[in-house]
Design a protein around this motif. Structure first.
Motif, PDB file in Angstrom:
ATOM      1  N   GLY A 162     -43.726   4.419 -65.508  1.00  0.00           N
ATOM      2  CA  GLY A 162     -42.581   3.480 -65.881  1.00  0.00           C
ATOM      3  C   GLY A 162     -41.757   4.016 -66.998  1.00  0.00           C
ATOM      4  N   GLU A 163     -42.250   4.771 -68.160  1.00  0.00           N
ATOM      5  CA  GLU A 163     -41.544   5.475 -69.210  1.00  0.00           C
ATOM      6  C   GLU A 163     -40.673   6.372 -68.539  1.00  0.00           C
ATOM      7  OE1 GLU A 163     -39.863   6.187 -72.394  1.00  0.00           O
ATOM      8  OE2 GLU A 163     -40.879   4.450 -71.974  1.00  0.00           O
ATOM      9  N   MET A 164     -41.192   7.317 -67.585  1.00  0.00           N
ATOM     10  CA  MET A 164     -40.267   8.524 -66.937  1.00  0.00           C
ATOM     11  C   MET A 164     -39.242   7.860 -66.167  1.00  0.00           C
ATOM     12  SD  MET A 164     -39.766  10.210 -63.902  1.00  0.00           S
ATOM     13  CE  MET A 164     -41.037   9.177 -63.026  1.00  0.00           C
ATOM     14  N   HIS A 165     -39.381   6.817 -65.563  1.00  0.00           N
ATOM     15  CA  HIS A 165     -38.416   6.031 -64.719  1.00  0.00           C
ATOM     16  C   HIS A 165     -37.346   5.363 -65.812  1.00  0.00           C
ATOM     17  CE1 HIS A 165     -36.476   2.833 -62.360  1.00  0.00           C
ATOM     18  NE2 HIS A 165     -36.600   3.728 -61.435  1.00  0.00           N
ATOM     19  N   ARG A 166     -37.632   4.874 -67.031  1.00  0.00           N
ATOM     20  CA  ARG A 166     -36.958   4.333 -67.719  1.00  0.00           C
ATOM     21  C   ARG A 166     -35.827   5.580 -68.402  1.00  0.00           C
ATOM     22  NH1 ARG A 166     -40.802   0.818 -68.470  1.00  0.00           N
ATOM     23  NH2 ARG A 166     -42.113   2.104 -70.092  1.00  0.00           N
ATOM     24  N   ARG A 167     -36.461   6.737 -68.657  1.00  0.00           N
ATOM     25  CA  ARG A 167     -35.617   7.805 -68.981  1.00  0.00           C
ATOM     26  C   ARG A 167     -34.643   8.443 -67.997  1.00  0.00           C
ATOM     27  NH1 ARG A 167     -40.974   9.716 -70.911  1.00  0.00           N
ATOM     28  NH2 ARG A 167     -40.915  11.211 -69.507  1.00  0.00           N
TER      29      ARG A 167
ATOM     30  N   ARG B 242     -36.335  20.003 -59.578  1.00  0.00           N
ATOM     31  CA  ARG B 242     -37.263  20.037 -58.541  1.00  0.00           C
ATOM     32  C   ARG B 242     -38.448  20.404 -59.238  1.00  0.00           C
ATOM     33  NH1 ARG B 242     -36.110  22.194 -53.099  1.00  0.00           N
ATOM     34  NH2 ARG B 242     -38.020  21.054 -52.495  1.00  0.00           N
ATOM     35  N   ALA B 243     -38.505  21.439 -59.869  1.00  0.00           N
ATOM     36  CA  ALA B 243     -39.745  22.300 -60.507  1.00  0.00           C
ATOM     37  C   ALA B 243     -40.182  21.014 -61.552  1.00  0.00           C
ATOM     38  CB  ALA B 243     -39.492  23.465 -61.095  1.00  0.00           C
ATOM     39  N   ALA B 244     -39.477  20.364 -62.224  1.00  0.00           N
ATOM     40  CA  ALA B 244     -39.790  19.645 -63.599  1.00  0.00           C
ATOM     41  C   ALA B 244     -40.332  18.346 -62.722  1.00  0.00           C
ATOM     42  CB  ALA B 244     -38.565  19.217 -64.331  1.00  0.00           C
ATOM     43  N   GLU B 245     -39.820  17.752 -61.680  1.00  0.00           N
ATOM     44  CA  GLU B 245     -40.232  16.695 -61.158  1.00  0.00           C
ATOM     45  C   GLU B 245     -41.555  17.254 -60.523  1.00  0.00           C
ATOM     46  OE1 GLU B 245     -38.991  13.363 -57.838  1.00  0.00           O
ATOM     47  OE2 GLU B 245     -38.499  15.544 -57.323  1.00  0.00           O
ATOM     48  N   GLU B 246     -42.066  18.024 -59.783  1.00  0.00           N
ATOM     49  CA  GLU B 246     -43.140  18.632 -59.229  1.00  0.00           C
ATOM     50  C   GLU B 246     -44.207  18.662 -60.257  1.00  0.00           C
ATOM     51  OE1 GLU B 246     -46.285  19.143 -57.082  1.00  0.00           O
ATOM     52  OE2 GLU B 246     -44.252  18.501 -56.322  1.00  0.00           O
ATOM     53  N   ALA B 247     -43.802  19.277 -61.393  1.00  0.00           N
ATOM     54  CA  ALA B 247     -44.755  19.286 -62.756  1.00  0.00           C
ATOM     55  C   ALA B 247     -45.192  17.742 -63.152  1.00  0.00           C
ATOM     56  CB  ALA B 247     -44.206  20.096 -63.887  1.00  0.00           C
ATOM     57  N   MET B 248     -44.278  16.918 -63.160  1.00  0.00           N
ATOM     58  CA  MET B 248     -44.367  15.529 -63.514  1.00  0.00           C
ATOM     59  C   MET B 248     -45.357  14.716 -62.500  1.00  0.00           C
ATOM     60  SD  MET B 248     -43.354  12.032 -62.737  1.00  0.00           S
ATOM     61  CE  MET B 248     -41.926  12.563 -61.573  1.00  0.00           C
ATOM     62  N   ARG B 249     -45.034  15.018 -61.318  1.00  0.00           N
ATOM     63  CA  ARG B 249     -45.849  14.523 -60.210  1.00  0.00           C
ATOM     64  C   ARG B 249     -47.387  14.928 -60.364  1.00  0.00           C
ATOM     65  NH1 ARG B 249     -43.642  11.970 -55.978  1.00  0.00           N
ATOM     66  NH2 ARG B 249     -41.283  11.909 -55.913  1.00  0.00           N
TER      67      ARG B 249
ATOM     68  N   GLU C 157     -51.558   0.424 -63.880  1.00  0.00           N
ATOM     69  CA  GLU C 157     -51.633   1.789 -63.996  1.00  0.00           C
ATOM     70  C   GLU C 157     -50.444   2.631 -63.323  1.00  0.00           C
ATOM     71  OE1 GLU C 157     -54.980   5.330 -63.179  1.00  0.00           O
ATOM     72  OE2 GLU C 157     -55.104   3.454 -62.170  1.00  0.00           O
ATOM     73  N   VAL C 158     -50.027   2.316 -62.402  1.00  0.00           N
ATOM     74  CA  VAL C 158     -48.686   3.176 -61.868  1.00  0.00           C
ATOM     75  C   VAL C 158     -47.717   2.958 -62.791  1.00  0.00           C
ATOM     76  CG1 VAL C 158     -46.765   3.121 -59.879  1.00  0.00           C
ATOM     77  CG2 VAL C 158     -49.428   3.267 -59.501  1.00  0.00           C
ATOM     78  N   ARG C 159     -47.494   1.574 -63.229  1.00  0.00           N
ATOM     79  CA  ARG C 159     -46.327   1.125 -64.057  1.00  0.00           C
ATOM     80  C   ARG C 159     -46.314   1.982 -65.346  1.00  0.00           C
ATOM     81  NH1 ARG C 159     -43.112  -3.133 -62.337  1.00  0.00           N
ATOM     82  NH2 ARG C 159     -44.107  -4.283 -60.537  1.00  0.00           N
TER      83      ARG C 159
ATOM     84  N   MET D  87     -33.332   6.451 -65.698  1.00  0.00           N
ATOM     85  CA  MET D  87     -32.266   5.542 -65.606  1.00  0.00           C
ATOM     86  C   MET D  87     -31.138   5.661 -66.727  1.00  0.00           C
ATOM     87  SD  MET D  87     -32.274   3.834 -62.693  1.00  0.00           S
ATOM     88  CE  MET D  87     -31.451   2.624 -63.198  1.00  0.00           C
ATOM     89  N   ALA D  88     -31.788   6.117 -67.898  1.00  0.00           N
ATOM     90  CA  ALA D  88     -30.983   6.348 -69.034  1.00  0.00           C
ATOM     91  C   ALA D  88     -29.750   7.299 -68.868  1.00  0.00           C
ATOM     92  CB  ALA D  88     -31.842   6.605 -70.252  1.00  0.00           C
ATOM     93  N   VAL D  89     -30.411   8.340 -68.204  1.00  0.00           N
ATOM     94  CA  VAL D  89     -29.523   9.521 -68.003  1.00  0.00           C
ATOM     95  C   VAL D  89     -28.625   9.205 -66.850  1.00  0.00           C
ATOM     96  CG1 VAL D  89     -29.479  11.957 -66.843  1.00  0.00           C
ATOM     97  CG2 VAL D  89     -31.073  11.368 -68.378  1.00  0.00           C
ATOM     98  N   ALA D  90     -29.189   8.581 -65.771  1.00  0.00           N
ATOM     99  CA  ALA D  90     -28.022   7.964 -64.773  1.00  0.00           C
ATOM    100  C   ALA D  90     -27.125   7.011 -65.114  1.00  0.00           C
ATOM    101  CB  ALA D  90     -29.066   7.362 -63.437  1.00  0.00           C
ATOM    102  N   SER D  91     -27.630   6.103 -66.274  1.00  0.00           N
ATOM    103  CA  SER D  91     -26.691   5.171 -66.710  1.00  0.00           C
ATOM    104  C   SER D  91     -25.452   5.598 -67.701  1.00  0.00           C
ATOM    105  CB  SER D  91     -27.436   3.941 -67.426  1.00  0.00           C
ATOM    106  OG  SER D  91     -28.374   3.414 -66.506  1.00  0.00           O
ATOM    107  N   SER D  92     -25.991   6.914 -68.158  1.00  0.00           N
ATOM    108  CA  SER D  92     -24.891   7.559 -68.808  1.00  0.00           C
ATOM    109  C   SER D  92     -23.603   8.040 -68.177  1.00  0.00           C
ATOM    110  CB  SER D  92     -25.387   8.324 -69.872  1.00  0.00           C
ATOM    111  OG  SER D  92     -25.866   9.967 -69.003  1.00  0.00           O
ATOM    112  N   LEU D  93     -23.876   8.261 -67.034  1.00  0.00           N
ATOM    113  CA  LEU D  93     -22.712   8.545 -66.050  1.00  0.00           C
ATOM    114  C   LEU D  93     -21.551   7.512 -65.948  1.00  0.00           C
ATOM    115  CD1 LEU D  93     -24.737  10.204 -63.251  1.00  0.00           C
ATOM    116  CD2 LEU D  93     -23.769  11.625 -65.112  1.00  0.00           C
ATOM    117  N   GLY D  94     -20.406   8.052 -65.984  1.00  0.00           N
ATOM    118  CA  GLY D  94     -19.144   7.097 -65.593  1.00  0.00           C
ATOM    119  C   GLY D  94     -19.025   6.877 -64.215  1.00  0.00           C
ATOM    120  N   PRO D  95     -18.385   5.886 -63.807  1.00  0.00           N
ATOM    121  CA  PRO D  95     -18.360   5.387 -62.570  1.00  0.00           C
ATOM    122  C   PRO D  95     -17.980   6.702 -61.428  1.00  0.00           C
ATOM    123  CG  PRO D  95     -17.281   3.814 -63.713  1.00  0.00           C
ATOM    124  CD  PRO D  95     -17.464   4.900 -64.844  1.00  0.00           C
ATOM    125  N   HIS D  96     -16.931   7.420 -61.765  1.00  0.00           N
ATOM    126  CA  HIS D  96     -16.591   8.669 -61.043  1.00  0.00           C
ATOM    127  C   HIS D  96     -17.617   9.493 -60.834  1.00  0.00           C
ATOM    128  CE1 HIS D  96     -14.091  11.490 -59.012  1.00  0.00           C
ATOM    129  NE2 HIS D  96     -14.383  12.399 -59.905  1.00  0.00           N
TER     130      HIS D  96
END
Length: 158
Positions: free
Chosen positions: A118-123, A23-30, A112-114, A125-134
């Motif tokens: 966009g790059e942060m969203h791609r990163r 949450r702290a990292a996300e707030e800093a990113m925002r 501008e928003v993309r 998604m890469a972390v989320a995609s690395s999770l197995g289904p369970h």
């Protein structure tokens, strides 16, 4: 407290600590995003709402924006004036209601928003995609339950 209870408590504290760090990292990113786009939190939220509505084919009025942002209409008008001057949106007559206006994000705003998010969203998604289904189901379920707790009203103290 048993050793198992203590282990569970330590694990729970580590999870909550990890959530707090995120949450702290996300707030800093925002904050960095708002600074790079020279916008306040409500301005960026309004722009994101408009872009999503446009993507869904919905027409947005100032009143809808006020409701979404939980702002008074006068404050929304000031914000819309600011975003119009900065070239992030336009206002035009509503296509079906002559008494209302349609608020539309400009194509440059979408770009501008993309570019900014966009790059942060791609990163992410890469972390989320690395999770197995369970793992993904455990994390999803955890966030759903946390959201339910956060949305629950606290008991009133009289």
């Amino acid at each position: 407290m048993t050793a198992g209870d203590q282990t569970t408590r330590v694990g729970a504290l580590e999870v909550v600590s990890g959530l707090s760090a995120y949450r702290a990292a996300e707030e800093a990113m925002r904050r960095r995003t708002r600074e790079s786009m020279k916008m306040g939190e409500n301005d960026l939220s309004a722009l994101r709402f408009l872009l999503k509505a446009q993507q869904d084919g919905r027409v947005v009025t100032p009143g809808m924006l006020a409701e979404h942002l939980r702002m008074k209409s006068a404050s929304v008008t000031v914000m819309l004036d600011r975003l119009t001057r900065s070239g992030h949106l336009t206002r035009s007559p509503h296509p079906t209601d002559r008494r209302s206006l349609a608020v539309v994000a400009t194509p440059g705003s979408d770009d501008e928003v993309r570019h900014t998010l966009g790059e942060m969203h791609r990163r992410m998604m890469a972390v989320a995609s690395s999770l197995g289904p369970h793992e993904a189901e455990v994390v999803r379920s955890f966030f759903v339950r946390l959201s339910e707790v956060a949305n629950r009203e606290a008991p009133r103290r009289d």
